[in-house]
Design a protein around this motif. Structure first.
Motif, mmCIF file in Angstrom:
data_model
loop_
_atom_site.group_PDB
_atom_site.id
_atom_site.type_symbol
_atom_site.label_atom_id
_atom_site.label_comp_id
_atom_site.label_asym_id
_atom_site.label_seq_id
_atom_site.Cartn_x
_atom_site.Cartn_y
_atom_site.Cartn_z
ATOM 1 N N GLY A 40 40.040 41.707 47.034
ATOM 2 C CA GLY A 40 40.185 39.939 46.716
ATOM 3 C C GLY A 40 39.458 38.970 45.771
ATOM 4 N N SER A 81 46.901 32.441 44.076
ATOM 5 C CA SER A 81 47.351 32.114 46.218
ATOM 6 C C SER A 81 47.356 30.823 46.828
ATOM 7 N N MET A 84 44.638 36.988 46.115
ATOM 8 C CA MET A 84 44.102 37.636 47.360
ATOM 9 C C MET A 84 44.150 39.180 46.538
ATOM 10 N N GLU A 85 45.771 39.740 46.137
ATOM 11 C CA GLU A 85 45.496 41.071 45.862
ATOM 12 C C GLU A 85 44.663 41.673 44.671
ATOM 13 N N THR A 86 43.392 41.171 43.931
ATOM 14 C CA THR A 86 43.175 41.947 43.380
ATOM 15 C C THR A 86 42.583 43.067 43.575
ATOM 16 N N ASP A 127 43.135 45.387 47.064
ATOM 17 C CA ASP A 127 43.057 44.569 47.780
ATOM 18 C C ASP A 127 41.849 43.723 48.534
ATOM 19 N N TYR A 146 34.108 38.670 44.575
ATOM 20 C CA TYR A 146 34.315 39.864 45.019
ATOM 21 C C TYR A 146 34.904 39.867 45.979
ATOM 22 N N GLU A 153 47.387 40.997 40.867
ATOM 23 C CA GLU A 153 46.228 39.995 40.934
ATOM 24 C C GLU A 153 46.985 39.370 42.150
ATOM 25 N N ARG A 166 40.532 40.644 51.516
ATOM 26 C CA ARG A 166 42.534 39.608 50.962
ATOM 27 C C ARG A 166 40.602 38.338 50.491
#
Length: 575
Positions: free
Chosen positions: A315, A284, A305-307, A313, A332, A280, A339
């Motif tokens: 985010g 960031s 950003m990578e959720t 992705d 989200y 996740e 992202r």
């Protein structure tokens, strides 16, 4: 029609008295390529040259003593005087059509002066705010890429002091964050990162080192830092540090990321919050955001950003309680690869509900996947606004929409304002494509309609004066006048730019001036409703006007009844 003409007169008055000094300027047409819901574009500023103008932007507070904040815009890859990537910076007054008050050029090849900046408070006691700017790739006499911090007088722009990194590849000042006076000595402190050493250094406004927070290299510690309001109850601001490469061991979550909270006073670790999913990369981005839940402790934001939640992705951003360190809101991204969480910012009250709101960038969001900026309610997380980059059918191009993001109050109206930038923005000014970069500011302009003061009764009590909706630019507004007599009667409507409080010989109180309009009309037995369009004119945003109606009523004292006053503030359409 009389009300419409009065609104047009109000627009003229607002402009002449600079009630709305952030008027649209030359270059604001750039926003034609930015899709938005309910946007208020107040100013646009672009700079010719491919130097990543707007790679970093920040609110500097009031550095020139005019009562409003200034905006820092960094262009770290600019080549002033043909010195490659030396960098340059602008300190801008959004309140005065983006007029720049300080312009400083870097002097060393590759130093990237202007990569970050923050305010320092009034260090030298001259009544003006001062500020510090970093050049993280500055080469000292003994170390390459040691980094350098330079402090400037807000009043004169003169250099106050410099502070260099002490080791090679230290890259001191990759990120900066103002903390305020956390040790109570009368001088503000700030934090500067040493990302390759996994360290945060805290200095005061005189350039003196206070303490360091050391996590160690190769863990992505201090990828982002931010000030937050008091979390531990000591009355001093605290510090949030992002660590997106953090691995949680139990349960095992590689690269879930975390944000660590430290005492601003001495760097003691208070707590940390971690991501919920492997990969996740929470932390960031980080930001303080005031006391959203009104529990007496500051709250804070994190970006991840990578959720992966419903999409890959997409985010996310999370709003955390500074008292319980539980999640107040989690939002989200809308689609694969958005992202969301590339940038986050505590915004202040943008919609006028008394609750702090939040803003964030989805790095690859929007239909054209070049970035999206959103604003969400801190109260319940619903989206208030969104803007996204587009190419406007090839007329110009956004590439990194929302790369820079910050909040402030640049027109001094106490409502939050927002700025975003795109350092790779390009358009065709002279027939060929030119990368310029762009920075835009947006005013927070919530509409409002509220009664004030006391009316004066007639036969059936005090006549009412009610707005059926709030005044919004480009939309109809309806106002209903009640009848105190119970039969058709004559009335006088007064429309003014100022409230009043004048007790009359008739027994009632005059609650507004009539400098904009006054006219006589008939109030029907059941009341009368006026409906008029608010002109589609951004210069009206946040302008206020005041209304009161006096009615002929033989049963009233002195044969006149008075409505309460009605204050109307023209604003924007918030869902």
């Amino acid at each position: 029609m009389k009300l419409h003409r009065s609104l047009m007169r109000l627009r003229s008055l607002a402009t002449s008295q600079r009630l709305l000094p952030l008027a649209t300027v030359a270059g604001a047409w750039l926003l034609g390529g930015a899709a938005a819901h309910g946007q208020i574009d107040t100013a646009s500023y672009w700079n010719p040259g491919d130097g990543r103008f707007g790679q970093f932007i920040a609110d500097l507070g009031d550095v020139n003593g005019d009562g409003t904040s200034e905006l820092f815009i960094g262009e770290p890859e600019a080549d002033p005087n043909n010195v490659v990537n030396a960098g340059r910076v602008f300190v801008i007054e959004p309140n005065k059509l983006f007029y720049w008050i300080h312009y400083v050029e870097g002097t060393q090849v590759g130093a990237e002066f202007g990569s970050a900046a923050c305010k320092l408070g009034d260090v030298d006691g001259d009544g003006y705010g001062d500020f510090v700017i970093s050049a993280p790739y500055w080469n000292s006499a003994t170390h390459a890429d040691a980094g350098q911090l330079t402090a400037y007088s807000g009043k004169t722009g003169a250099v106050m002091w410099t502070f260099e990194g002490s080791s090679a590849n230290e890259e001191l000042g990759t990120a900066l964050a103002w903390l305020g006076d956390v040790d109570g000595d009368g001088v503000d402190e700030f934090a500067a990162t040493r990302p390759n050493d996994g360290e945060v250094l805290v200095l005061d406004g005189n350039g003196d080192k206070k303490y360091a927070i050391v996590r160690g290299p190769n863990v992505e510690f201090a990828a982002a830092i931010a000030r937050c309001d008091d979390l531990d109850g000591d009355g001093r601001a605290d510090l949030i540090v992002g660590e997106p490469g953090f691995d949680q061991f139990f349960p095992p979550l590689l690269d879930c990321g975390r944000a660590v909270v430290y005492s601003g006073v001495d760097g003691t670790q208070l707590t940390h919050v971690a991501g919920s999913f492997a990969g996740e990369r929470l932390g960031s981005s980080v930001s303080g955001c005031g006391d959203v839940d009104d529990d007496g402790r500051g709250d804070f934001l994190t970006g991840a950003m990578e959720t992966d939640k419903s999409y890959t992705d997409n985010g996310s951003i999370s709003l955390w309680s500074g008292a319980s360190f539980t999640t107040l809101q989690k939002i989200y991204g809308e689609d694969d690869g958005d992202r969301l969480g590339f940038r986050v910012a505590g915004l202040g009250d943008f919609d006028g509900d008394g609750v702090e709101d939040i803003a964030a960038t989805a790095k690859e969001g929007g239909d054209d996947e070049v970035g999206r900026v959103g604003v969400w309610s801190g109260a319940d997380g619903h989206e208030l606004f969104s803007w996204e980059g587009s190419d406007n059918n090839g007329a110009f191009f956004f590439a990194e929409f929302g790369f820079g993001l910050c909040a402030g109050d640049w027109n001094g109206d106490s409502f939050a304002d927002l700025a975003w930038s795109d350092p790779e923005y390009a358009f065709y000014p002279y027939g060929s494509l030119e990368i310029t970069g762009v920075c835009n500011t947006f005013i927070g302009a919530p509409s409002a309609a509220e009664n004030y003061g006391a009316g004066w009764p007639g036969r059936f009590g005090v006549p009412s004066l009610t707005a059926l909706n709030e005044p919004v630019i480009g939309s109809p507004i309806s106002v209903t006048v009640g009848n105190s007599l119970g039969a058709p009667t004559l009335a006088l409507l007064m429309l003014g730019s100022q409230p009043a409080n004048i007790l009359t010989s008739k027994g009632g109180t005059i609650l507004c001036t009539d400098d904009l309009a006054s006219f006589i009309f008939t109030v029907d037995a059941a009341g009368t409703t006026f409906t008029e369009d608010v002109p589609w004119d951004y210069s009206l945003a946040t302008a206020e006007f005041f209304v009161q109606v006096l009615e002929a009523d033989p049963y009233a004292s002195k044969k006149l009844s008075f409505t309460p006053g009605l204050k109307l503030r023209i604003g924007i359409d918030l869902p």
